[in-house]
Design a protein around this motif. Structure first.
Motif, PDB file in Angstrom:
ATOM      1  N   ASN A  55       0.832  -1.206   0.000  1.00  0.00           N
ATOM      2  CA  ASN A  55       0.000   0.000   0.000  1.00  0.00           C
ATOM      3  C   ASN A  55       0.866   1.255   0.000  1.00  0.00           C
ATOM      4  O   ASN A  55       0.519   2.273  -0.586  1.00  0.00           O
ATOM      5  CB  ASN A  55      -0.921   0.013   1.212  1.00  0.00           C
ATOM      6  N   LYS A  56       1.995   1.152   0.672  1.00  0.00           N
ATOM      7  CA  LYS A  56       2.882   2.317   0.780  1.00  0.00           C
ATOM      8  C   LYS A  56       3.699   2.525  -0.493  1.00  0.00           C
ATOM      9  O   LYS A  56       3.839   3.654  -0.981  1.00  0.00           O
ATOM     10  CB  LYS A  56       3.805   2.148   1.978  1.00  0.00           C
ATOM     11  N   THR A  93      -5.361   8.077  -2.187  1.00  0.00           N
ATOM     12  CA  THR A  93      -5.205   8.713  -0.876  1.00  0.00           C
ATOM     13  C   THR A  93      -6.549   8.761  -0.167  1.00  0.00           C
ATOM     14  O   THR A  93      -7.616   8.532  -0.771  1.00  0.00           O
ATOM     15  CB  THR A  93      -4.650  10.131  -1.023  1.00  0.00           C
ATOM     16  N   LYS A  94      -6.516   9.089   1.100  1.00  0.00           N
ATOM     17  CA  LYS A  94      -7.744   9.195   1.884  1.00  0.00           C
ATOM     18  C   LYS A  94      -8.693  10.212   1.266  1.00  0.00           C
ATOM     19  O   LYS A  94      -9.910   9.962   1.131  1.00  0.00           O
ATOM     20  CB  LYS A  94      -7.396   9.584   3.318  1.00  0.00           C
ATOM     21  N   GLU A  95      -8.167  11.344   0.871  1.00  0.00           N
ATOM     22  CA  GLU A  95      -9.000  12.395   0.301  1.00  0.00           C
ATOM     23  C   GLU A  95      -9.609  11.939  -1.022  1.00  0.00           C
ATOM     24  O   GLU A  95     -10.786  12.208  -1.318  1.00  0.00           O
ATOM     25  CB  GLU A  95      -8.172  13.676   0.098  1.00  0.00           C
ATOM     26  N   GLN A  96      -8.799  11.245  -1.853  1.00  0.00           N
ATOM     27  CA  GLN A  96      -9.304  10.764  -3.141  1.00  0.00           C
ATOM     28  C   GLN A  96     -10.400   9.715  -2.948  1.00  0.00           C
ATOM     29  O   GLN A  96     -11.388   9.682  -3.695  1.00  0.00           O
ATOM     30  CB  GLN A  96      -8.153  10.185  -3.971  1.00  0.00           C
ATOM     31  N   THR A 113     -12.600   2.554   2.383  1.00  0.00           N
ATOM     32  CA  THR A 113     -12.031   3.806   2.889  1.00  0.00           C
ATOM     33  C   THR A 113     -11.885   3.763   4.405  1.00  0.00           C
ATOM     34  O   THR A 113     -10.856   4.168   4.967  1.00  0.00           O
ATOM     35  CB  THR A 113     -12.919   4.992   2.486  1.00  0.00           C
ATOM     36  N   TYR A 117      -8.144   3.846   6.122  1.00  0.00           N
ATOM     37  CA  TYR A 117      -7.682   5.087   6.733  1.00  0.00           C
ATOM     38  C   TYR A 117      -8.377   5.438   8.048  1.00  0.00           C
ATOM     39  O   TYR A 117      -7.973   6.389   8.719  1.00  0.00           O
ATOM     40  CB  TYR A 117      -7.876   6.248   5.745  1.00  0.00           C
TER      41      TYR A 117
END
Length: 745
Positions: A55-56, A93-96, A113, A117
């Motif tokens: 994931n990273k 990303t979390k925002e995406q 999600t 996160y």
């Protein structure tokens, strides 16, 4: 949580035939499906830790080409790679993720999600570092399991978390031999975790649709409910159940994916065993319907002996009693593709009248190795499908035998069990089986058959005594399966009675005995007897002999007498000269200095337990100490004898040396030895030493000081002999002699 985590891993990874019993090495698992015009590729790490790292750092996907270069006589295949896209594959990303799934059209996207996160706290009431580590592990497993499950249930989520790639076949250029080869590389630091890229070949000429479907459905009737069961298949991600009242028009029973049964219910259903459904389904006459010819309706399983295999998923549908319902199930897989429908099964909820177990169950011996089992049939025989009988020797026995392959039919009231082993407890249960597959056990019936056959004597008995006196007696286990244990016997004399060491039979094939160090015996003897459960004793085993180490040092030598002259000291020692005595050491030292060995005396040189010795004065006068010490064959030393302290003067005379002449007389076949008398006024004698073919010096003969010639008639042809004459005084060597060699033709 652990159960779901394990289930989700199986759902996706079963495609790759993981063996759960093996240690799982970190790797990327890949699968693909060709739809004819397009291909979908799915992959997943096989451990939560690898998943977090990927994931990273993400994944790189490349097309692999195999180009042939060189001349016709020297062709080589060279690998060439081209990325399928510039961007790496990894979770948004979390925002995406929040932006992508804010319209709530993809519920699984919101789940992914949250588990990618969101905050998760699983510590509960436990505190401390261990509880924190355990909670962290559970959290990691939960995130991994639910995120992968969300990807299986929604392709859009699989794309969003970087675990899916799709392409149109028409867009792929340079396809080689109808195969598209992809390489998926996890971009993790291999110094942190060793994981290799995966090369995957896709045959675009083969369209691999989802052909599997849920199988082995059957229903169980209950009061106000119908329990629907089907075989668990780890290939599927989720199930969808539909119900009908006419076997034609079906309505869904669940809108959300159904994964597995209620945990408590499933545990109770699968804790012991399932039924064999392969060849024991009962087909019933169908009502007049428009069902296709291939459709079959299965009412109840025909029960057989329980077996410890297979796992079923259950769904309980609450319905009114007395009405017939039809069911079918379909499933989805890791590509979220839908399977065909299962076969249709039916059931009727009804108030259950439980079948009573058989009563008055008895086991009676009717002959050698033969037992008759009898019972009374239960009430409500209209619900009775038949009986099966179990047999075991202990209640703790893991494997239970069943005496019949098929159910005994209703009306059966007795059964003969042949070839029953003697000397064992026999435990029987009879089970009444109804048409829903449930079974009802009777009370236990037990019977013990007397055993009159003694076991064979134990074999390969051995006994080893160590230096501490601990003796290990070992033997082979008997092959009979009714051995209760073994008894061990010992004796200090082979001709005497053997005494029992073990209070009760030991189950082990080893026994430890302690040998008394004060005993003077050199050997101890053991026998072993096998005892079966009926108390029958075998004959004695063959005798095992334990060699007892020597725990006893030789007796301390005694000084019987000594005489001190001007330049010599004479000693007579009394020594222990038993069979195990190896050597005696005549020791001397200057007062309070280190002891030196003046002479080593073998046991053969001891006469009547006495040793006579003479020590002449040294070149240095002074005060000297003498003693004697003995050693046995085990290397044990006696205490030194009494220390004798004397004062010696310097010795003025030099050491004597005897010159020798030797001649062979072939006529008489003798060797003639001649020597001259030395200038020595004290009393002494000569010892003739002889060596044959250089086998070492041996004392051959002793003569007085007046004898100056000796004829040796013990001569063999083709032999070499060596001689020397050595002067002795009071048992001590006072000089040496010239060595002469004679070769006999």
């Amino acid at each position: 949580m652990k159960k779901l985590s394990k289930y989700v891993l199986l759902v996706f990874l079963c495609i790759f035939t993981i063996n759960a019993q093996d240690k799982i090495e970190p790797e990327i698992k890949v699968t693909a499906r060709n739809y004819g015009d397009s291909v979908v590729v799915r992959w997943a790490p096989n451990t939560p830790t690898l998943w977090l790292l990927c994931n990273k750092y993400g994944y790189k996907i490349e097309r692999v080409f195999y180009d042939v270069i060189g001349t016709e006589d020297d062709e080589k295949t060279v690998e060439r790679t081209v990325p399928v896209r510039d961007a790496i594959f990894k979770p948004l990303t979390k925002e995406q993720m929040i932006e992508r799934y804010k319209d709530e059209k993809h519920p699984q996207g919101m789940v992914a999600t949250e588990f990618l996160y969101g905050e998760i706290d699983l510590r509960g009431d436990e505190v401390g570092p261990i509880a924190d580590l355990k909670a962290k592990e559970d959290e990691q497993n939960m995130r991994f399991a639910y995120t992968l499950l969300a990807a299986d249930l929604d392709p859009d989520v699989a794309d969003a978390i970087g675990l899916r790639y799709s392409f149109k076949i028409r867009d792929m250029k340079d396809i080689q031999d109808s195969v598209i080869t992809l390489r998926i590389t996890p971009l993790v630091d291999t110094s942190i975790m060793a994981v290799s890229p995966v090369t995957y070949h896709i045959d675009i000429s083969f369209i691999n649709k989802l052909y599997l479907k849920p199988s082995r459905l059957y229903t169980e009737s209950g009061d106000g409910h119908i329990k629907l069961n089907w075989l668990r298949d780890n290939y599927f991600t989720a199930y969808y159940i539909e119900r009908s009242t006419d076997s034609i028009n079906f309505t869904p029973l669940n809108t959300k994916p159904y994964f597995y049964s209620d945990e408590k219910e499933e545990a109770s259903d699968n804790a012991d065993y399932d039924y064999d459904m392969d060849s024991n389904s009962v087909k019933t006459d169908l009502p007049e319907t428009d069902l296709a010819d291939s459709t079959q309706i299965i009412h109840y399983p025909k029960a057989t002996r329980p077996r410890f295999t297979e796992s079923y998923i259950s769904y309980i549908d609450t319905v009114p009693n007395g009405k017939k319902y039809y069911y079918r199930v379909y499933a989805t897989d890791a590509f979220n593709d839908r399977s065909d429908y299962s076969e249709i099964v039916s059931g009727v909820a009804e108030k259950e009248i439980a079948l009573d177990p058989p009563s008055d169950f008895k086991a009676i011996k009717i002959g050698p190795n033969k037992v008759k089992l009898t019972w009374k049939e239960p009430e409500h025989k209209d619900k009775l499908q038949g009986y099966f009988i179990s047999h075991q020797h202990t209640f703790a026995q893991e494997h239970i035998d069943f005496l019949t392959e098929e159910l005994l039919p209703p009306g059966t009231k007795e059964f003969i069990h042949d070839n029953v082993k003697e000397g064992l407890y026999n435990i029987y249960f009879i089970y009444a089986v109804d048409f829903s597959g449930k079974y009802f056990p009777s009370k236990v019936a037990t019977l013990y058959l007397n055993d009159t056959i003694a076991p064979l004597p134990p074999k390969n008995v051995s006994a080893v005594v160590d230096s501490s006196g601990l003796c290990a007696i070992t033997w082979d286990h008997n092959e009979e399966d009714d051995i209760e244990g073994y008894k061990v016997y010992y004796s200090m004399n082979l001709d005497h009675m053997f005494n029992q060491l073990t209070d009760v039979p030991t189950e082990m094939n080893m026994y430890l005995d302690r040998v008394d160090p004060s005993l003077l015996n050199k050997e101890i003897y053991y026998k072993v007897v096998a005892v079966d459960r009926a108390g029958n004793h075998s004959d004695y085993s063959e005798v095992a002999v334990g060699k007892i180490p020597d725990f006893h040092a030789p007796v301390k030598p005694l000084v019987e007498s000594y005489f001190v002259g001007n330049d010599e000291v004479k000693f007579t020692f009394i020594v222990d000269n038993g069979a195990d005595i190896k050597k005696h050491y005549f020791l001397k030292r200057k007062e309070n200095a280190k002891w030196d060995t003046v002479r080593t005396i073998t046991s053969a040189e001891v006469e009547n337990f006495r040793i006579n010795l003479v020590d002449t004065a040294t070149s240095e006068a002074g005060i000297y100490e003498y003693c004697m010490q003995s050693e046995d064959a085990s290397g044990l030393f006696s205490s030194p004898s009494q220390v004798v302290t004397v004062k010696l003067n310097e010795r003025n005379n030099t050491e004597l040396f005897i010159k020798l002449e030797a001649k062979y007389n072939s006529k008489d076949k003798k060797v003639n030895l001649k020597w001259k008398k030395p200038n020595f006024s004290k009393d002494f004698h000569y010892v003739i030493y002889k060596s044959t073919n250089n086998d070492g010096w041996n004392m051959y003969e002793s003569v007085d000081k007046e004898t100056l010639e000796y004829n040796d008639s013990q001569i063999n042809e083709s032999t070499n002999y060596k001689y020397k004459i050595v002067p002795y005084r009071m048992g001590a060597k006072i000089g040496n002699g010239e060595e002469v060699t004679i070769s006999i033709p």
